[in-house]
Design an enzyme around this catalytic site. Sequence first.
Site, PDB file in Angstrom:
ATOM      1  CG  LEU A   1     -27.846  25.680  19.388  1.00 16.69           C
ATOM      2  CD1 LEU A   1     -26.668  26.643  19.244  1.00 16.69           C
ATOM      3  CD2 LEU A   1     -29.101  26.433  19.813  1.00 16.69           C
TER       4      LEU A   1
ATOM      5  N   GLY B   1     -25.463  19.338  13.954  1.00 17.33           N
ATOM      6  CA  GLY B   1     -24.995  18.053  13.444  1.00 17.33           C
ATOM      7  C   GLY B   1     -25.688  16.864  14.072  1.00 17.33           C
TER       8      GLY B   1
ATOM      9  CB  SER C   1     -35.364  18.347  22.709  1.00 13.60           C
ATOM     10  OG  SER C   1     -34.096  17.824  22.400  1.00 13.60           O
TER      11      SER C   1
END
EC number: 2.7.1.25
Length: 205
Positions: A32, A36, A105
């Site tokens: 998401l 990080g 992605s």
Amino acid sequence: MTDIVWHQHSIDQAARGAQKSQNPVLLWFTGLSGAGKSTLAGALERALFDAGFHTYLLDGDNVRHGLCKDLGFSLSDRDENLRRVGEVAKLMVDAGLVVLSAFISPTRAERDRVRALFPEGRFIEVHVSTPLSVCEARDPKGLYVKARSGEIKEFTGISSPYEAPTAAELTIDTSRGDLATQVQAMLAYLTAIEVIDANKLSALA
């Protein structure tokens, strides 16, 4: 019928990798927004570079300044964005590099399409599994606020789904543990599958 054929080079991927004392691969960081991905990929690249390995990092924001600056954020444009990145990454791996990519992605189909470009073992999926609640609390670009207000449509994790990997080679939750430990875990994995030589890492330490 087409007149376009593959031109065979006298130097192959294995030779280019051997020259650099590494086995070229693509590490594909997915997760998401705010998970990080870029932080992890950047820290891993720094560790590899400092140890003398040959790397390149493809970042989701950076490619939209050039390679994909003609694309928007519709589903079809996002799909084309990843198609281009996958093909560029393949060229870089063929050049003998350890390539890192950081892209949301969101669908398995998109990621599997990139994986299919590579021989077995040359595509390493890294699922940055940081929970949505943590990503939204971080919100480094203010995107979640805009998505919640409806200003951004089709935002992954809020108004558009994220399909988590089911068989990622590595899974890292950046809300648990520290960055240095996470980088060491990734280096240990790359050493175990013989992408990199442990002796070069030992020399750095």
